[in-house]
Design an enzyme around this catalytic site. Sequence first.
Site, PDB file in Angstrom:
ATOM      1  N   LYS A  33       0.819  -1.213   0.000  1.00  0.00           N
ATOM      2  CA  LYS A  33       0.000   0.000   0.000  1.00  0.00           C
ATOM      3  C   LYS A  33       0.849   1.259   0.000  1.00  0.00           C
ATOM      4  CE  LYS A  33      -1.231   1.661   3.803  1.00  0.00           C
ATOM      5  NZ  LYS A  33      -1.773   1.951   5.140  1.00  0.00           N
ATOM      6  N   THR A  34       1.852   1.301   0.885  1.00  0.00           N
ATOM      7  CA  THR A  34       2.676   2.506   1.002  1.00  0.00           C
ATOM      8  C   THR A  34       3.421   2.778  -0.303  1.00  0.00           C
ATOM      9  OG1 THR A  34       2.961   2.113   3.374  1.00  0.00           O
ATOM     10  CG2 THR A  34       4.501   3.634   2.327  1.00  0.00           C
ATOM     11  N   ASP A 219      -5.093   8.122   3.317  1.00  0.00           N
ATOM     12  CA  ASP A 219      -4.665   6.787   3.716  1.00  0.00           C
ATOM     13  C   ASP A 219      -5.502   6.306   4.900  1.00  0.00           C
ATOM     14  OD1 ASP A 219      -3.206   4.481   3.863  1.00  0.00           O
ATOM     15  OD2 ASP A 219      -1.454   5.378   4.833  1.00  0.00           O
ATOM     16  N   GLU A 220      -5.584   4.998   5.093  1.00  0.00           N
ATOM     17  CA  GLU A 220      -6.304   4.383   6.227  1.00  0.00           C
ATOM     18  C   GLU A 220      -7.735   4.930   6.334  1.00  0.00           C
ATOM     19  OE1 GLU A 220      -4.971   1.957   7.531  1.00  0.00           O
ATOM     20  OE2 GLU A 220      -2.811   2.188   7.765  1.00  0.00           O
ATOM     21  N   GLN A 250      -9.149  -4.120   8.413  1.00  0.00           N
ATOM     22  CA  GLN A 250      -8.242  -3.594   9.429  1.00  0.00           C
ATOM     23  C   GLN A 250      -8.837  -2.376  10.140  1.00  0.00           C
ATOM     24  OE1 GLN A 250      -3.843  -3.851   8.583  1.00  0.00           O
ATOM     25  NE2 GLN A 250      -4.554  -4.074   6.474  1.00  0.00           N
ATOM     26  N   ARG A 607       0.793  -9.103  11.166  1.00  0.00           N
ATOM     27  CA  ARG A 607       2.071  -8.424  11.424  1.00  0.00           C
ATOM     28  C   ARG A 607       3.230  -9.398  11.232  1.00  0.00           C
ATOM     29  NH1 ARG A 607       0.436  -4.390   9.909  1.00  0.00           N
ATOM     30  NH2 ARG A 607      -1.392  -5.688   9.461  1.00  0.00           N
TER      31      ARG A 607
END
Length: 742
Positions: A33-34, A219-220, A250, A607
């Site tokens: 994503k980043t 974002d998010e 998430q 994670r």
Amino acid sequence: MNFNLSSLNDVQKKAVTTTDGAVLILAGAGSGKTRTLIYRLAYLLFEKKVNPDQILAVTFTNKAASEMRNRIEQITGGFVKNLWLGTFHSIFARILRRDCTYLGYDTNFSIFDTDDSSRALKKVLSSHGIPQQLNREKIILNKISRLKNKFIKPDQINPAELDLIDQDLPQIYKQYEIHLKKNNAMDFDDLLIKPLDLFYQHPDILEKYSNQFKYIMVDEYQDTNHAQYLLVKNLTGKHKNICVVGDEDQSIYGWRGADIQNILSFNRDFPDAATFKLEENYRSTQVILGAANALVMNNTDRLGKTMFSNRADGEKISFTTSPDPDQEAQKIIELIHDEIFSQKRSFKDIAILYRTNAQSRALEDAMRRNNINYTVIGNLKFYDRKEIKDLVSYLRLVVNPADSVALKRIINFPLRGVGETTVSKIEKFSEMEGISLFAGLARVREISTISETMGQKVIGFHELISKFVDLQNKIAAGELVRTLAAESGLMHHYKTEYDQYESENRVANLQEFMDSIDNFGETQEAQGLEARLAVFLQQVSLTADVDTYNEENNSVTLMTLHSAKGLEFPVVFVAGLENGLIPMQRPDSTMNELEEERRLLYVGMTRAQEKLHLSMAMMRRRQNKFKESEISPFYLEIPPKLVEVRGTARNLLSSKAEFQPSKRRRAIQNYFNYSNSHNQEVEFYRVGQLVYHETFGKGKISQVEGEGDKMKVTVHFFEFDGGIIKKLVKQYANLTPLESMD
């Protein structure tokens, strides 16, 4: 410049190059994503030749914003000036610094942290004769925060919808807002609310910014609340080039106001939106990803995607049971040793995640016993250390003399003989005169009940601060803070008032803070941004725990599942996989809460890059008694073929029985039956019952009024300073039952 799209997969490329109109990027855990966001920004800047100040890119952490800026600079080979890239709070604080005068604020307003807000609320409750209850400030502030996040003002609250205990909430909320404005201060939530006020009250200002920002990226997006949603929607009104990136699987912050419906309903707001699903995971093995997929697919609030890994299957997930939390921690230590010696791991490769901060106690004890370096994310932050908060309070007062909270913290620190009684007299005088507390200091000689000697001390403090108020725009911020620390006596105090070890540490922290101001000035100027002291203090106020995480420290990382979002580790342990803990159980739990708890475990599991360990304690202390634990229903949603059951866990589970649908249904039913068991547990609220309170000690219930959460309990605490009687609301009483006297 080293910019090309060859490192992106086909879906990422389409997401990067589709720049006009509305775009929804569903980016699963570890899906790059980043990288996609960074390349999309670079594409706008260097392929479409968009001016940096026409792009608004919003993140949720300073760490993410810093990483994005650094990587864009690596791609482009230099600084990108005038790019609006930062967190929601920092971006809109920047707008407020420019235009808050339209709302009646000075541009050097203070930003109150939770401690400042609590002090302000106590002042409001005291000044207006509003009834106070034990430890109620934080509860009230949380309720006000929830209202602000929904963009609800005091006069929009319907009293009929409030519980009895909250009937005074609209008045408290209103007076709290008045107090903040009087201090030329805003709390964190105001950094989102005040820009909306600005836009709605002054449409020309909204038009200015909506014209400026031709391209907006968020974002998010799954973690946005209603206020953030409104900000984005308003700014998108002109050009409609909006790109939101997120993952409904998430979404884990509903408890603090995040609304998952913002991402689920994006196509309702933008019917012609293009949707791209990033489903290829570059982080985790297929085993870990298969287990996480199987878990989250039990949720109904999702748009739907199936993550797949480009890595090999990998090791099975391990599941271990232990008799109690202390032995669970020791078992984790043994597994860490195995990872270190057998797999040649470093401590920094390992993270231990848990649902509540209280779980870290047993883990930390075990780490210390076994001489393992560890770092707890969520411990005291650098900027929360006393010496730093003292110096920051001096600087806040210099920047904003109306900040009475900062003033009262440092007017007598270091000691200069100005006590609370004197400050209280000046405060009353200032309120009668309609002036700030700081302005009242200059007129102290008009207060007949304050002696000449005391008045001179007050004047001396006023002159000290006034000197630096005048200097702040004449000398560099670094020079100002060093001079202020010396002339105020603060540096001398921390050099001389503690033992050598503590003094050295505190002084080193102050020096580090001063150095950070120098670095701030250099960085801001290089990026073409303001280097004012007020902007630096704003940056300090908005620093979060995860922003200080240093992945180079060779230590095991301990943190809550919430804190782990956005991070990754080769090895991850998730402790406490028990019904009532994961998922966390509350009275009247809802299916939405259960689904958010499932998403939280999904975040924790994803994670892990190479190895995932799950564990539970068979007994755990609850309400001061050890009780038998039930396995989490979420564990029962993981396919058995992906799990290796270890040690004593084999006695609890068989590979076939553990995945029986009936066991899972029963565990979920027990989760929702919590409210019934809770009601049974609170039957001890009866006259004659012995109870214990952490603050007041042992006591005896003498009266019970009402029922349910509105029940009021009168308790005689006979251990507290000779005895004290308190009437507590059951919902907030925090009492532990002891054996009855009857």
